[in-house]
Write a protein that holds these residues in place. Structure first.
Motif, mmCIF file in Angstrom:
data_model
loop_
_atom_site.group_PDB
_atom_site.id
_atom_site.type_symbol
_atom_site.label_atom_id
_atom_site.label_comp_id
_atom_site.label_asym_id
_atom_site.label_seq_id
_atom_site.Cartn_x
_atom_site.Cartn_y
_atom_site.Cartn_z
ATOM 1 N N PHE A 58 0.810 -1.362 -0.089
ATOM 2 C CA PHE A 58 0.028 0.107 0.071
ATOM 3 C C PHE A 58 0.766 1.186 0.159
ATOM 4 C CE2 PHE A 58 -3.892 -2.205 1.965
ATOM 5 C CZ PHE A 58 -4.160 -2.813 0.752
ATOM 6 N N ARG A 59 1.886 1.286 0.740
ATOM 7 C CA ARG A 59 2.726 2.520 0.712
ATOM 8 C C ARG A 59 3.519 2.526 -0.725
ATOM 9 N NH1 ARG A 59 4.370 0.608 5.953
ATOM 10 N NH2 ARG A 59 5.925 -0.508 5.354
ATOM 11 N N ARG A 60 3.659 1.397 -1.280
ATOM 12 C CA ARG A 60 4.290 1.686 -2.591
ATOM 13 C C ARG A 60 3.436 2.115 -3.785
ATOM 14 N NH1 ARG A 60 7.345 -2.968 -1.817
ATOM 15 N NH2 ARG A 60 5.827 -4.064 -2.159
ATOM 16 N N ASN A 61 2.216 1.470 -3.540
ATOM 17 C CA ASN A 61 1.227 1.540 -4.654
ATOM 18 C C ASN A 61 -0.069 2.847 -4.328
ATOM 19 O OD1 ASN A 61 2.470 -0.479 -6.196
ATOM 20 N ND2 ASN A 61 1.433 -1.941 -5.136
ATOM 21 N N ARG A 62 -0.032 3.103 -3.205
ATOM 22 C CA ARG A 62 -1.018 4.120 -2.852
ATOM 23 C C ARG A 62 -0.629 5.285 -2.063
ATOM 24 N NH1 ARG A 62 -6.253 0.794 -0.755
ATOM 25 N NH2 ARG A 62 -6.337 -1.013 -2.232
ATOM 26 N N PRO A 63 0.005 6.301 -2.636
ATOM 27 C CA PRO A 63 0.618 7.361 -2.100
ATOM 28 C C PRO A 63 -0.299 8.327 -1.291
ATOM 29 C CG PRO A 63 0.578 7.635 -4.505
ATOM 30 C CD PRO A 63 0.030 6.321 -4.186
#
Length: 73
Positions: free
Chosen positions: A68-73
């Protein structure tokens, strides 16, 4: 509407608890997402009595948080 994905680890009692939580969330306006990637909220339900189920849930949480950290800023 917000969506929720519920992943259950552990015994049949946990499955029943997840079904009850899902029903309550749907009654409050949530929709059930087909996968964690499509969900606004991910709920991991596990049993703290069974260490293996708890460890699986914790590992899944770490993986999801990183994704989520990588793909959902």
């Amino acid at each position: 509407m917000p969506s929720v994905y519920i992943k259950t680890f552990g015994c049949q009692m946990n499955e029943r608890d997840s079904e009850a939580v899902a029903a309550q969330l749907v009654a409050k306006g949530y929709t059930l997402a087909p996968s964690e990637a499509l969900a606004d909220v991910v709920l991991l339900n596990t049993c703290s009595v069974r260490d293996f189920a708890e460890q699986k849930a914790l590992n899944k949480m770490r993986t999801l948080a990183a994704d989520f950290r990588r793909n959902r800023p």
